[in-house]
Design a protein around this motif. Structure first.
Motif, mmCIF file in Angstrom:
data_model
loop_
_atom_site.group_PDB
_atom_site.id
_atom_site.type_symbol
_atom_site.label_atom_id
_atom_site.label_comp_id
_atom_site.label_asym_id
_atom_site.label_seq_id
_atom_site.Cartn_x
_atom_site.Cartn_y
_atom_site.Cartn_z
ATOM 1 N N ALA A 122 0.814 -1.215 0.000
ATOM 2 C CA ALA A 122 0.000 0.000 0.000
ATOM 3 C C ALA A 122 0.848 1.266 0.000
ATOM 4 O O ALA A 122 0.311 2.372 -0.118
ATOM 5 C CB ALA A 122 -0.923 -0.006 1.225
ATOM 6 N N GLY A 123 2.173 1.121 0.122
ATOM 7 C CA GLY A 123 3.063 2.275 0.099
ATOM 8 C C GLY A 123 3.222 2.968 1.433
ATOM 9 O O GLY A 123 3.752 4.072 1.502
ATOM 10 N N TYR A 124 2.780 2.317 2.511
ATOM 11 C CA TYR A 124 2.890 2.934 3.825
ATOM 12 C C TYR A 124 4.318 2.915 4.353
ATOM 13 O O TYR A 124 4.659 3.716 5.227
ATOM 14 C CB TYR A 124 1.990 2.212 4.834
ATOM 15 N N CYS A 125 5.131 1.980 3.872
ATOM 16 C CA CYS A 125 6.496 1.847 4.375
ATOM 17 C C CYS A 125 7.348 1.152 3.327
ATOM 18 O O CYS A 125 6.845 0.664 2.315
ATOM 19 C CB CYS A 125 6.510 1.051 5.679
ATOM 20 N N ASP A 126 8.647 1.102 3.598
ATOM 21 C CA ASP A 126 9.584 0.484 2.674
ATOM 22 C C ASP A 126 9.543 -1.040 2.787
ATOM 23 O O ASP A 126 9.266 -1.590 3.857
ATOM 24 C CB ASP A 126 11.004 0.978 2.976
ATOM 25 N N TYR A 127 9.854 -1.724 1.683
ATOM 26 C CA TYR A 127 9.843 -3.191 1.698
ATOM 27 C C TYR A 127 10.938 -3.780 2.591
ATOM 28 O O TYR A 127 10.900 -4.960 2.919
ATOM 29 C CB TYR A 127 9.987 -3.731 0.275
ATOM 30 N N GLY A 128 11.915 -2.978 2.967
ATOM 31 C CA GLY A 128 12.936 -3.457 3.888
ATOM 32 C C GLY A 128 12.391 -3.796 5.256
ATOM 33 O O GLY A 128 13.046 -4.481 6.047
ATOM 34 N N MET A 129 11.172 -3.324 5.553
ATOM 35 C CA MET A 129 10.543 -3.597 6.845
ATOM 36 C C MET A 129 9.631 -4.814 6.789
ATOM 37 O O MET A 129 9.076 -5.224 7.813
ATOM 38 C CB MET A 129 9.726 -2.378 7.295
ATOM 39 N N GLN A 130 9.480 -5.404 5.612
ATOM 40 C CA GLN A 130 8.494 -6.479 5.444
ATOM 41 C C GLN A 130 8.886 -7.753 6.183
ATOM 42 O O GLN A 130 10.005 -8.238 6.089
ATOM 43 C CB GLN A 130 8.305 -6.796 3.965
#
Length: 327
Positions: A246-254
Protein backbone atom coordinates in the motif's frame (compact mmCIF):
# COMPACT_ATOMS: atom_id res chain seq x y z
CA UNK A 1 41.50 -35.91 16.17
CA UNK A 2 41.11 -32.18 16.79
CA UNK A 3 39.09 -30.04 14.40
CA UNK A 4 39.31 -26.41 13.37
CA UNK A 5 36.16 -24.29 13.41
CA UNK A 6 36.00 -20.97 11.55
CA UNK A 7 33.41 -18.29 12.31
CA UNK A 8 32.74 -15.46 9.85
CA UNK A 9 31.90 -12.56 12.17
CA UNK A 10 29.50 -10.03 10.68
CA UNK A 11 29.37 -6.43 11.80
CA UNK A 12 27.30 -3.38 10.99
CA UNK A 13 27.70 0.33 11.73
CA UNK A 14 30.92 -0.26 13.62
CA UNK A 15 29.50 -2.94 15.92
CA UNK A 16 29.67 -6.72 15.98
CA UNK A 17 26.30 -8.19 15.12
CA UNK A 18 24.68 -10.33 17.77
CA UNK A 19 24.43 -13.18 15.27
CA UNK A 20 28.25 -13.27 15.03
CA UNK A 21 28.41 -14.33 18.69
CA UNK A 22 25.51 -16.74 18.14
CA UNK A 23 27.46 -18.34 15.26
CA UNK A 24 30.45 -18.68 17.58
CA UNK A 25 28.23 -20.36 20.18
CA UNK A 26 26.98 -22.72 17.45
CA UNK A 27 30.58 -23.69 16.72
CA UNK A 28 31.23 -24.26 20.43
CA UNK A 29 28.12 -26.45 20.76
CA UNK A 30 29.18 -28.53 17.75
CA UNK A 31 32.73 -29.14 18.91
CA UNK A 32 34.44 -31.64 21.13
CA UNK A 33 37.33 -31.32 23.56
CA UNK A 34 40.59 -30.30 21.92
CA UNK A 35 39.02 -28.53 18.94
CA UNK A 36 40.24 -25.03 18.04
CA UNK A 37 38.29 -21.95 17.05
CA UNK A 38 39.25 -19.12 14.79
CA UNK A 39 37.32 -16.18 13.38
CA UNK A 40 37.48 -13.89 10.38
CA UNK A 41 36.39 -10.25 10.22
CA UNK A 42 36.25 -8.44 6.90
CA UNK A 43 36.01 -4.69 6.49
CA UNK A 44 37.69 -1.41 5.81
CA UNK A 45 39.36 1.12 8.07
CA UNK A 46 38.18 0.85 11.68
CA UNK A 47 37.57 -2.89 11.64
CA UNK A 48 40.56 -3.49 13.92
CA UNK A 49 38.55 -2.31 16.93
CA UNK A 50 36.00 -5.05 16.26
CA UNK A 51 38.77 -7.64 16.15
CA UNK A 52 39.98 -6.40 19.54
CA UNK A 53 36.46 -6.82 20.92
CA UNK A 54 36.09 -10.32 19.51
CA UNK A 55 39.52 -11.26 20.89
CA UNK A 56 37.93 -11.41 24.34
CA UNK A 57 35.78 -14.38 23.33
CA UNK A 58 36.78 -18.07 23.22
CA UNK A 59 38.68 -18.08 19.93
CA UNK A 60 42.40 -18.70 19.58
CA UNK A 61 43.02 -16.58 16.49
CA UNK A 62 41.27 -13.81 14.56
CA UNK A 63 42.02 -13.10 10.92
CA UNK A 64 41.45 -9.42 10.20
CA UNK A 65 41.00 -8.91 6.46
CA UNK A 66 41.13 -5.22 5.57
CA UNK A 67 40.60 -3.46 2.27
CA UNK A 68 38.74 -0.38 1.07
CA UNK A 69 36.59 -2.60 -1.14
CA UNK A 70 35.29 -4.48 1.92
CA UNK A 71 33.56 -1.50 3.56
CA UNK A 72 30.23 -2.73 2.19
CA UNK A 73 29.32 -6.31 1.33
CA UNK A 74 30.23 -7.25 -2.22
CA UNK A 75 30.04 -10.98 -3.09
CA UNK A 76 33.05 -10.92 -5.42
CA UNK A 77 35.24 -8.87 -3.08
CA UNK A 78 34.35 -10.96 -0.04
CA UNK A 79 34.99 -14.20 -1.92
CA UNK A 80 38.33 -12.92 -3.18
CA UNK A 81 39.33 -12.12 0.42
CA UNK A 82 38.02 -15.30 2.05
CA UNK A 83 38.95 -18.03 -0.42
CA UNK A 84 42.73 -17.70 0.14
CA UNK A 85 42.05 -17.82 3.89
CA UNK A 86 40.10 -21.05 3.47
CA UNK A 87 43.00 -22.54 1.52
CA UNK A 88 45.43 -21.55 4.28
CA UNK A 89 43.34 -22.54 7.31
CA UNK A 90 41.47 -25.50 5.78
CA UNK A 91 38.75 -25.40 8.43
CA UNK A 92 36.71 -28.48 9.20
CA UNK A 93 33.61 -26.35 9.72
CA UNK A 94 32.53 -22.79 8.91
CA UNK A 95 29.73 -21.02 10.78
CA UNK A 96 27.91 -17.85 9.68
CA UNK A 97 24.72 -16.03 10.55
CA UNK A 98 21.69 -16.81 8.39
CA UNK A 99 21.50 -13.21 7.24
CA UNK A 100 21.41 -11.66 3.78
CA UNK A 101 25.22 -11.84 3.72
CA UNK A 102 25.45 -15.33 5.21
CA UNK A 103 22.86 -16.79 2.84
CA UNK A 104 24.73 -15.36 -0.13
CA UNK A 105 28.25 -16.21 0.99
CA UNK A 106 27.81 -19.72 2.43
CA UNK A 107 27.34 -21.57 -0.90
CA UNK A 108 30.55 -20.00 -2.25
CA UNK A 109 32.52 -21.17 0.78
CA UNK A 110 30.93 -24.63 0.65
CA UNK A 111 31.87 -25.00 -3.01
CA UNK A 112 35.48 -24.02 -2.33
CA UNK A 113 35.76 -26.47 0.58
CA UNK A 114 33.71 -29.16 -1.22
CA UNK A 115 31.66 -29.18 1.97
CA UNK A 116 28.11 -30.08 2.88
CA UNK A 117 25.93 -27.14 3.86
CA UNK A 118 23.02 -26.73 6.29
CA UNK A 119 21.15 -23.42 6.37
CA UNK A 120 18.85 -21.68 8.85
CA UNK A 121 19.79 -23.80 11.87
CA UNK A 122 17.78 -23.03 15.03
CA UNK A 123 19.10 -25.67 17.47
CA UNK A 124 22.14 -27.93 17.89
CA UNK A 125 22.47 -31.13 19.90
CA UNK A 126 25.59 -33.21 20.45
CA UNK A 127 25.39 -36.84 21.60
CA UNK A 128 28.80 -38.44 21.75
CA UNK A 129 30.40 -37.87 18.38
CA UNK A 130 27.06 -37.23 16.67
CA UNK A 131 25.98 -33.62 16.10
CA UNK A 132 22.43 -32.94 14.94
CA UNK A 133 21.18 -29.65 13.58
CA UNK A 134 17.51 -28.62 13.68
CA UNK A 135 16.07 -26.41 10.95
CA UNK A 136 12.51 -25.35 10.10
CA UNK A 137 10.55 -26.51 7.05
CA UNK A 138 7.36 -25.30 5.36
CA UNK A 139 7.52 -21.81 6.85
CA UNK A 140 8.00 -23.17 10.38
CA UNK A 141 5.17 -25.70 10.29
CA UNK A 142 7.62 -28.59 10.69
CA UNK A 143 11.22 -29.15 11.76
CA UNK A 144 13.86 -31.59 10.62
CA UNK A 145 17.04 -32.83 12.25
CA UNK A 146 20.05 -33.29 10.03
CA UNK A 147 23.65 -34.36 10.60
CA UNK A 148 26.69 -34.40 8.35
CA UNK A 149 28.11 -37.69 7.10
CA UNK A 150 31.63 -36.24 7.00
CA UNK A 151 33.66 -33.05 7.31
CA UNK A 152 33.93 -30.26 6.22
CA UNK A 153 30.71 -28.42 7.08
CA UNK A 154 29.22 -25.02 6.31
CA UNK A 155 26.41 -23.94 8.64
CA UNK A 156 24.29 -20.78 8.81
CA UNK A 157 22.50 -19.95 12.08
CA UNK A 158 19.15 -18.16 12.31
CA UNK A 159 19.42 -15.04 14.51
CA UNK A 160 17.82 -15.01 17.98
CA UNK A 161 17.60 -18.79 18.37
CA UNK A 162 20.91 -19.72 19.99
CA UNK A 163 22.45 -17.86 22.95
CA UNK A 164 25.41 -15.61 22.26
CA UNK A 165 28.84 -16.92 23.21
CA UNK A 166 30.12 -15.73 26.58
CA UNK A 167 33.48 -13.94 26.92
CA UNK A 168 36.52 -16.13 27.46
CA UNK A 169 37.39 -17.14 31.00
CA UNK A 170 40.45 -15.82 32.86
CA UNK A 171 40.75 -12.83 30.54
CA UNK A 172 42.30 -14.85 27.72
CA UNK A 173 42.64 -12.97 24.44
CA UNK A 174 42.99 -14.28 20.92
CA UNK A 175 45.88 -13.50 18.62
CA UNK A 176 44.96 -11.11 15.81
CA UNK A 177 46.48 -11.78 12.40
CA UNK A 178 46.15 -8.74 10.19
CA UNK A 179 46.06 -9.23 6.43
CA UNK A 180 45.84 -6.43 3.89
CA UNK A 181 43.69 -7.74 1.09
CA UNK A 182 44.50 -6.67 -2.45
CA UNK A 183 41.49 -5.68 -4.51
CA UNK A 184 40.71 -8.13 -7.32
CA UNK A 185 41.95 -7.10 -10.74
CA UNK A 186 38.41 -6.70 -12.02
CA UNK A 187 35.04 -6.62 -10.30
CA UNK A 188 31.79 -6.92 -12.19
CA UNK A 189 30.04 -4.92 -9.49
CA UNK A 190 31.22 -2.12 -7.22
CA UNK A 191 29.28 -0.81 -4.22
CA UNK A 192 29.42 2.98 -4.36
CA UNK A 193 26.92 3.82 -1.65
CA UNK A 194 24.55 2.08 0.75
CA UNK A 195 21.20 3.85 1.19
CA UNK A 196 19.11 2.68 4.11
CA UNK A 197 15.39 3.32 3.90
CA UNK A 198 14.33 1.42 7.01
CA UNK A 199 14.00 3.36 10.24
CA UNK A 200 15.10 2.48 13.73
CA UNK A 201 18.34 1.86 15.52
CA UNK A 202 17.78 -1.87 16.04
CA UNK A 203 18.27 -4.41 13.25
CA UNK A 204 14.94 -6.05 12.47
CA UNK A 205 16.31 -9.60 12.20
CA UNK A 206 18.05 -9.37 15.59
CA UNK A 207 15.52 -7.28 17.53
CA UNK A 208 14.25 -8.70 20.81
CA UNK A 209 11.04 -6.68 20.51
CA UNK A 210 9.24 -5.89 17.26
CA UNK A 211 6.20 -3.66 16.80
CA UNK A 212 4.70 -4.43 13.41
CA UNK A 213 1.98 -2.72 11.40
CA UNK A 214 -0.38 -3.91 8.68
CA UNK A 215 -3.00 -2.35 6.47
CA UNK A 216 -4.78 -1.22 9.63
CA UNK A 217 -2.25 1.61 10.08
CA UNK A 218 -4.00 3.23 7.08
CA UNK A 219 -1.08 5.47 6.04
CA UNK A 220 2.62 6.17 6.42
CA UNK A 221 1.78 8.48 9.32
CA UNK A 222 -0.01 5.55 10.95
CA UNK A 223 3.39 4.03 11.72
CA UNK A 224 4.36 6.95 13.99
CA UNK A 225 2.67 5.55 17.14
CA UNK A 226 4.33 2.18 16.42
CA UNK A 227 7.73 3.82 16.02
CA UNK A 228 7.27 5.65 19.32
CA UNK A 229 6.43 2.42 21.15
CA UNK A 230 9.30 0.52 19.52
CA UNK A 231 11.77 3.29 20.38
CA UNK A 232 10.63 3.27 24.00
CA UNK A 233 11.11 -0.52 24.22
CA UNK A 234 14.43 -0.44 22.30
CA UNK A 235 12.77 -2.50 19.59
CA UNK A 236 12.35 -2.39 15.84
CA UNK A 237 9.41 -1.62 13.57
CA UNK A 238 8.23 -4.18 11.03
CA UNK A 239 5.36 -4.42 8.57
CA UNK A 240 3.16 -6.85 6.71
CA UNK A 241 3.32 -7.14 2.96
CA UNK A 242 -0.09 -5.45 2.77
CA UNK A 243 1.32 -2.32 4.41
CA UNK A 244 4.34 -2.36 2.10
CA UNK A 245 2.23 -2.89 -1.03
CA UNK A 246 0.00 0.00 0.00
CA UNK A 247 3.06 2.27 0.10
CA UNK A 248 2.89 2.93 3.83
CA UNK A 249 6.50 1.85 4.38
CA UNK A 250 9.58 0.48 2.67
CA UNK A 251 9.84 -3.19 1.70
CA UNK A 252 12.94 -3.46 3.89
CA UNK A 253 10.54 -3.60 6.85
CA UNK A 254 8.49 -6.48 5.44
CA UNK A 255 8.08 -9.58 7.61
CA UNK A 256 6.69 -12.76 6.13
CA UNK A 257 7.22 -15.51 3.60
CA UNK A 258 8.52 -13.06 0.98
CA UNK A 259 10.19 -10.78 3.55
CA UNK A 260 12.26 -11.28 6.68
CA UNK A 261 11.82 -14.17 9.09
CA UNK A 262 12.07 -12.94 12.68
CA UNK A 263 12.07 -14.63 16.08
CA UNK A 264 11.92 -11.87 18.71
CA UNK A 265 11.11 -12.28 22.37
CA UNK A 266 7.99 -10.15 21.91
CA UNK A 267 6.10 -9.48 18.67
CA UNK A 268 3.34 -6.85 18.76
CA UNK A 269 1.12 -7.06 15.66
CA UNK A 270 -0.91 -3.90 15.10
CA UNK A 271 -3.65 -3.87 12.50
CA UNK A 272 -2.42 -7.12 10.95
CA UNK A 273 -5.09 -9.63 9.98
CA UNK A 274 -2.73 -12.63 10.10
CA UNK A 275 -2.48 -13.98 6.56
CA UNK A 276 -0.56 -17.26 6.36
CA UNK A 277 2.25 -15.54 4.43
CA UNK A 278 2.82 -13.12 7.30
CA UNK A 279 2.58 -15.81 9.97
CA UNK A 280 5.37 -17.68 8.18
CA UNK A 281 7.74 -14.86 9.07
CA UNK A 282 6.86 -14.32 12.74
CA UNK A 283 5.16 -17.40 14.18
CA UNK A 284 8.41 -18.42 15.90
CA UNK A 285 8.24 -15.36 18.20
CA UNK A 286 8.34 -16.21 21.92
CA UNK A 287 5.32 -14.05 22.81
CA UNK A 288 2.85 -12.68 20.26
CA UNK A 289 0.54 -9.78 21.11
CA UNK A 290 -2.17 -8.93 18.58
CA UNK A 291 -4.11 -5.64 18.36
CA UNK A 292 -6.99 -5.65 15.89
CA UNK A 293 -10.51 -4.26 15.64
CA UNK A 294 -11.81 -7.51 14.14
CA UNK A 295 -12.31 -10.15 16.86
CA UNK A 296 -12.37 -12.83 14.14
CA UNK A 297 -8.96 -11.87 12.68
CA UNK A 298 -6.77 -14.99 12.11
CA UNK A 299 -3.88 -13.36 14.00
CA UNK A 300 -5.70 -14.05 17.28
CA UNK A 301 -5.39 -17.81 16.66
CA UNK A 302 -1.61 -17.64 17.05
CA UNK A 303 -1.44 -14.77 19.54
CA UNK A 304 -0.58 -15.37 23.20
CA UNK A 305 -2.41 -12.16 24.11
CA UNK A 306 -5.07 -10.37 22.07
CA UNK A 307 -6.52 -6.89 22.33
CA UNK A 308 -9.69 -6.16 20.35
CA UNK A 309 -9.66 -2.44 19.69
CA UNK A 310 -8.48 0.43 17.53
CA UNK A 311 -4.69 0.42 17.35
CA UNK A 312 -4.66 4.24 17.33
CA UNK A 313 -6.24 4.14 20.79
CA UNK A 314 -4.51 1.04 22.16
CA UNK A 315 -0.91 1.70 21.08
CA UNK A 316 -0.68 5.20 22.67
CA UNK A 317 -2.14 3.77 25.89
CA UNK A 318 0.45 0.97 25.86
CA UNK A 319 3.20 3.52 25.24
CA UNK A 320 1.96 5.62 28.14
CA UNK A 321 1.86 2.67 30.53
CA UNK A 322 5.28 1.35 29.44
CA UNK A 323 6.75 4.82 29.93
CA UNK A 324 5.40 4.89 33.47
CA UNK A 325 6.70 1.39 34.21
CA UNK A 326 10.15 2.10 32.80
CA UNK A 327 10.40 5.36 34.72
Amino acid sequence: MSRTYLVIAEHRDGKLRQVALEALQAALLSSSEGDSFTAAILGGEGTAALAEELAGYPVSQIHLLEADGLNAYNPEAYAAALLPLLDAVRPDAVFLGHTAIGRDLAPTLAARLQAGQLSDVVAIERTGDEVSFTRPLYAGKAFEKRSFASFPWVVTVRPNNLPAAAPAENGRRADIVRTDVAAPASLRTVVKEVVRKTSGKVDLSEAKIIVSGGRGVKSADGFKPLEELASLLNGAVGASRGACDAGYCDYGMQIGQTGKVVTPEVYIACGISGAIQHLAGMSGSRVIIAINKDPEAPIFKVADYGIVGDLFEVVPLLTQEFRKALA
